[in-house]
Design a protein around this motif. Structure first.
Motif, PDB file in Angstrom:
ATOM      1  N   GLN A  33       0.835  -1.203   0.000  1.00  0.00           N
ATOM      2  CA  GLN A  33       0.000   0.000   0.000  1.00  0.00           C
ATOM      3  C   GLN A  33       0.871   1.254   0.000  1.00  0.00           C
ATOM      4  O   GLN A  33       0.609   2.213  -0.732  1.00  0.00           O
ATOM      5  N   ARG A  34       1.902   1.239   0.814  1.00  0.00           N
ATOM      6  CA  ARG A  34       2.825   2.373   0.876  1.00  0.00           C
ATOM      7  C   ARG A  34       3.476   2.606  -0.491  1.00  0.00           C
ATOM      8  O   ARG A  34       3.617   3.748  -0.939  1.00  0.00           O
ATOM      9  N   LYS A  35       3.851   1.534  -1.166  1.00  0.00           N
ATOM     10  CA  LYS A  35       4.468   1.656  -2.490  1.00  0.00           C
ATOM     11  C   LYS A  35       3.510   2.308  -3.487  1.00  0.00           C
ATOM     12  O   LYS A  35       3.914   3.148  -4.292  1.00  0.00           O
ATOM     13  N   VAL A  36       2.230   1.934  -3.437  1.00  0.00           N
ATOM     14  CA  VAL A  36       1.237   2.552  -4.319  1.00  0.00           C
ATOM     15  C   VAL A  36       1.231   4.067  -4.122  1.00  0.00           C
ATOM     16  O   VAL A  36       1.254   4.840  -5.084  1.00  0.00           O
ATOM     17  N   LEU A  37       1.205   4.506  -2.860  1.00  0.00           N
ATOM     18  CA  LEU A  37       1.140   5.943  -2.570  1.00  0.00           C
ATOM     19  C   LEU A  37       2.437   6.657  -2.941  1.00  0.00           C
ATOM     20  O   LEU A  37       2.401   7.769  -3.487  1.00  0.00           O
ATOM     21  N   ILE A  38       3.562   6.031  -2.679  1.00  0.00           N
ATOM     22  CA  ILE A  38       4.843   6.652  -3.043  1.00  0.00           C
ATOM     23  C   ILE A  38       4.982   6.741  -4.554  1.00  0.00           C
ATOM     24  O   ILE A  38       5.384   7.782  -5.087  1.00  0.00           O
ATOM     25  N   ASP A  39       4.638   5.674  -5.260  1.00  0.00           N
ATOM     26  CA  ASP A  39       4.707   5.707  -6.730  1.00  0.00           C
ATOM     27  C   ASP A  39       3.814   6.809  -7.293  1.00  0.00           C
ATOM     28  O   ASP A  39       4.175   7.484  -8.258  1.00  0.00           O
ATOM     29  N   ALA A  40       2.642   7.017  -6.683  1.00  0.00           N
ATOM     30  CA  ALA A  40       1.691   8.014  -7.177  1.00  0.00           C
ATOM     31  C   ALA A  40       2.116   9.444  -6.860  1.00  0.00           C
ATOM     32  O   ALA A  40       1.775  10.373  -7.606  1.00  0.00           O
ATOM     33  N   THR A  41       2.824   9.646  -5.764  1.00  0.00           N
ATOM     34  CA  THR A  41       3.128  11.008  -5.325  1.00  0.00           C
ATOM     35  C   THR A  41       4.591  11.412  -5.479  1.00  0.00           C
ATOM     36  O   THR A  41       4.926  12.569  -5.263  1.00  0.00           O
ATOM     37  N   HIS A  42       5.441  10.486  -5.853  1.00  0.00           N
ATOM     38  CA  HIS A  42       6.879  10.765  -5.943  1.00  0.00           C
ATOM     39  C   HIS A  42       7.159  12.000  -6.795  1.00  0.00           C
ATOM     40  O   HIS A  42       8.044  12.801  -6.470  1.00  0.00           O
ATOM     41  N   ARG A  43       6.425  12.170  -7.883  1.00  0.00           N
ATOM     42  CA  ARG A  43       6.670  13.314  -8.770  1.00  0.00           C
ATOM     43  C   ARG A  43       6.425  14.646  -8.071  1.00  0.00           C
ATOM     44  O   ARG A  43       6.957  15.674  -8.477  1.00  0.00           O
ATOM     45  N   PHE A  44       5.629  14.625  -6.992  1.00  0.00           N
ATOM     46  CA  PHE A  44       5.323  15.866  -6.277  1.00  0.00           C
ATOM     47  C   PHE A  44       6.424  16.283  -5.311  1.00  0.00           C
ATOM     48  O   PHE A  44       6.309  17.318  -4.639  1.00  0.00           O
ATOM     49  N   LYS A  45       7.504  15.507  -5.263  1.00  0.00           N
ATOM     50  CA  LYS A  45       8.679  15.983  -4.526  1.00  0.00           C
ATOM     51  C   LYS A  45       9.166  17.283  -5.151  1.00  0.00           C
ATOM     52  O   LYS A  45       9.722  18.131  -4.477  1.00  0.00           O
ATOM     53  N   ASP A  46       8.939  17.412  -6.446  1.00  0.00           N
ATOM     54  CA  ASP A  46       9.193  18.671  -7.154  1.00  0.00           C
ATOM     55  C   ASP A  46       7.915  19.499  -7.036  1.00  0.00           C
ATOM     56  O   ASP A  46       6.900  19.193  -7.657  1.00  0.00           O
ATOM     57  N   VAL A  47       7.948  20.526  -6.209  1.00  0.00           N
ATOM     58  CA  VAL A  47       6.751  21.321  -5.932  1.00  0.00           C
ATOM     59  C   VAL A  47       6.178  21.932  -7.210  1.00  0.00           C
ATOM     60  O   VAL A  47       4.963  22.134  -7.311  1.00  0.00           O
ATOM     61  N   ASP A  48       7.024  22.204  -8.203  1.00  0.00           N
ATOM     62  CA  ASP A  48       6.507  22.743  -9.467  1.00  0.00           C
ATOM     63  C   ASP A  48       5.591  21.741 -10.155  1.00  0.00           C
ATOM     64  O   ASP A  48       4.601  22.121 -10.797  1.00  0.00           O
ATOM     65  N   GLU A  49       5.885  20.454 -10.014  1.00  0.00           N
ATOM     66  CA  GLU A  49       5.011  19.411 -10.571  1.00  0.00           C
ATOM     67  C   GLU A  49       3.668  19.391  -9.842  1.00  0.00           C
ATOM     68  O   GLU A  49       2.622  19.154 -10.444  1.00  0.00           O
ATOM     69  N   ALA A  50       3.693  19.608  -8.536  1.00  0.00           N
ATOM     70  CA  ALA A  50       2.449  19.663  -7.763  1.00  0.00           C
ATOM     71  C   ALA A  50       1.586  20.826  -8.242  1.00  0.00           C
ATOM     72  O   ALA A  50       0.372  20.669  -8.444  1.00  0.00           O
ATOM     73  N   ILE A  51       2.198  21.966  -8.444  1.00  0.00           N
ATOM     74  CA  ILE A  51       1.450  23.143  -8.903  1.00  0.00           C
ATOM     75  C   ILE A  51       0.873  22.886 -10.294  1.00  0.00           C
ATOM     76  O   ILE A  51      -0.290  23.193 -10.554  1.00  0.00           O
ATOM     77  N   LYS A  52       1.655  22.281 -11.181  1.00  0.00           N
ATOM     78  CA  LYS A  52       1.155  21.941 -12.522  1.00  0.00           C
ATOM     79  C   LYS A  52      -0.033  20.986 -12.451  1.00  0.00           C
ATOM     80  O   LYS A  52      -0.914  21.015 -13.305  1.00  0.00           O
ATOM     81  N   ALA A  53      -0.062  20.129 -11.436  1.00  0.00           N
ATOM     82  CA  ALA A  53      -1.153  19.149 -11.278  1.00  0.00           C
ATOM     83  C   ALA A  53      -2.376  19.744 -10.570  1.00  0.00           C
ATOM     84  O   ALA A  53      -3.329  19.029 -10.308  1.00  0.00           O
ATOM     85  N   GLY A  54      -2.340  21.039 -10.251  1.00  0.00           N
ATOM     86  CA  GLY A  54      -3.513  21.697  -9.673  1.00  0.00           C
ATOM     87  C   GLY A  54      -3.460  21.929  -8.173  1.00  0.00           C
ATOM     88  O   GLY A  54      -4.431  22.420  -7.594  1.00  0.00           O
ATOM     89  N   TYR A  55      -2.362  21.603  -7.529  1.00  0.00           N
ATOM     90  CA  TYR A  55      -2.230  21.854  -6.093  1.00  0.00           C
ATOM     91  C   TYR A  55      -1.843  23.308  -5.887  1.00  0.00           C
ATOM     92  O   TYR A  55      -0.929  23.813  -6.544  1.00  0.00           O
ATOM     93  N   THR A  78     -16.234  14.081  -3.795  1.00  0.00           N
ATOM     94  CA  THR A  78     -16.466  13.217  -2.630  1.00  0.00           C
ATOM     95  C   THR A  78     -15.760  11.866  -2.739  1.00  0.00           C
ATOM     96  O   THR A  78     -15.762  11.096  -1.788  1.00  0.00           O
ATOM     97  N   ALA A  79     -15.146  11.581  -3.881  1.00  0.00           N
ATOM     98  CA  ALA A  79     -14.440  10.309  -4.062  1.00  0.00           C
ATOM     99  C   ALA A  79     -13.056  10.371  -3.416  1.00  0.00           C
ATOM    100  O   ALA A  79     -12.405  11.414  -3.433  1.00  0.00           O
ATOM    101  N   ILE A  80     -12.635   9.262  -2.841  1.00  0.00           N
ATOM    102  CA  ILE A  80     -11.279   9.149  -2.315  1.00  0.00           C
ATOM    103  C   ILE A  80     -10.506   8.231  -3.254  1.00  0.00           C
ATOM    104  O   ILE A  80     -10.861   7.064  -3.426  1.00  0.00           O
ATOM    105  N   ASP A  81      -9.481   8.788  -3.883  1.00  0.00           N
ATOM    106  CA  ASP A  81      -8.630   8.022  -4.787  1.00  0.00           C
ATOM    107  C   ASP A  81      -7.234   7.989  -4.171  1.00  0.00           C
ATOM    108  O   ASP A  81      -6.593   9.038  -4.041  1.00  0.00           O
ATOM    109  N   PRO A  82      -6.755   6.818  -3.764  1.00  0.00           N
ATOM    110  CA  PRO A  82      -5.453   6.746  -3.097  1.00  0.00           C
ATOM    111  C   PRO A  82      -4.312   7.397  -3.871  1.00  0.00           C
ATOM    112  O   PRO A  82      -3.384   7.920  -3.271  1.00  0.00           O
TER     113      PRO A  82
END
Length: 173
Positions: A33-55, A78-82
Motif C-alpha cells: 500500500q505504501r508503495k502505491v502511494l509513493i509511486d503516485a506522489t513521488h513526482r510531487f517531490k518537485d513542488v513545481d510538478e504539484a502546482i502543474k497538477a492543480g495543487y 467526494t471520491a477518495i482516490d489513493p
C-alpha cells in the motif's frame, strides 16, 4: 480497528484543534500500500510538478503538519482516490527549498453533522478521523465544511505513527 488518533487540521489556513487520545497501536500501511502511494506522489517531490497538477500553495505553516498544498477540484469531489490525495504536505528544506513529507486525504461530510458518521471514508481499510468541524479559513474564502481527513507520512517518519495526524518532527519557521 483503530481508534481516532488526533483531530486534524486541513489546508494551510487551519488552526489546530484539541487532540483526541492517541491509539496504543497506531495504524500503518502495508509495504504494498505504501508503495502505491509513493509511486503516485513521488513526482510531487518537485513542488513545481504539484502546482502543474492543480495543487495550490498556502502561506501558513501548521505546526506538526507543515505547509498544505490543496487541490480544490479533488477536495470538492467526494471520491477518495489513493493515488490522488487532496492535500500535499511540505516542510522547509535546504537552501530555501521545500520538501514533500506526506499527504492528506479529505472528504466533506455528507450530512454536515458532527453527530453522525455513516459516510466515514477509509483508505486501505484505515478509517479517517472525524467528522470534525471546519477550521479557520482566510477572509473571503468559503467556510470549510464538516469533514473527515487522514494524514499519511510517506517521506518523513512520524514517531506517533504513519497515519497519525500530527508529526512532532515538523517545526514551522
Amino acid at each position: 480497528m483503530i481508534k481516532r488518533l488526533l483531530t486534524a487540521a486541513l489546508a494551510a489556513t487551519c488552526a489546530l484543534t484539541p487532540a483526541l487520545p492517541a491509539h496504543a497501536d497506531p495504524a500503518t500501511l502495508s509495504p504494498a500500500q505504501r508503495k502505491v502511494l509513493i509511486d503516485a506522489t513521488h513526482r510531487f517531490k518537485d513542488v513545481d510538478e504539484a502546482i502543474k497538477a492543480g495543487y495550490q500553495p498556502t502561506d501558513l505553516c501548521v505546526p506538526g503538519m507543515g505547509w498544505h498544498y490543496l487541490n480544490p477540484q479533488l477536495a470538492a469531489d467526494t471520491a477518495i482516490d489513493p493515488v490522488w490525495p487532496e492535500v500535499l504536505l511540505y516542510v522547509p528544506g535546504p537552501k530555501d527549498t521545500i520538501r514533500l513529507v506526506g499527504v492528506e486525504y479529505f472528504k466533506p461530510d455528507a450530512d454536515g453533522r458532527l453527530t453522525t458518521d455513516t459516510d466515514r471514508p477509509t483508505l486501505f481499510g484505515n478509517p479517517f478521523d472525524g467528522p470534525m468541524a471546519g477550521h479557520e479559513v482566510p477572509a473571503g474564502a468559503p467556510p470549510m465544511p464538516v469533514h473527515y481527513d487522514l494524514h499519511v507520512w510517506l517521506y518523513l517518519t512520524n514517531p506517533a505513527g504513519q497515519l497519525a495526524t500530527l508529526n512532532d518532527r515538523i517545526r514551522c519557521p
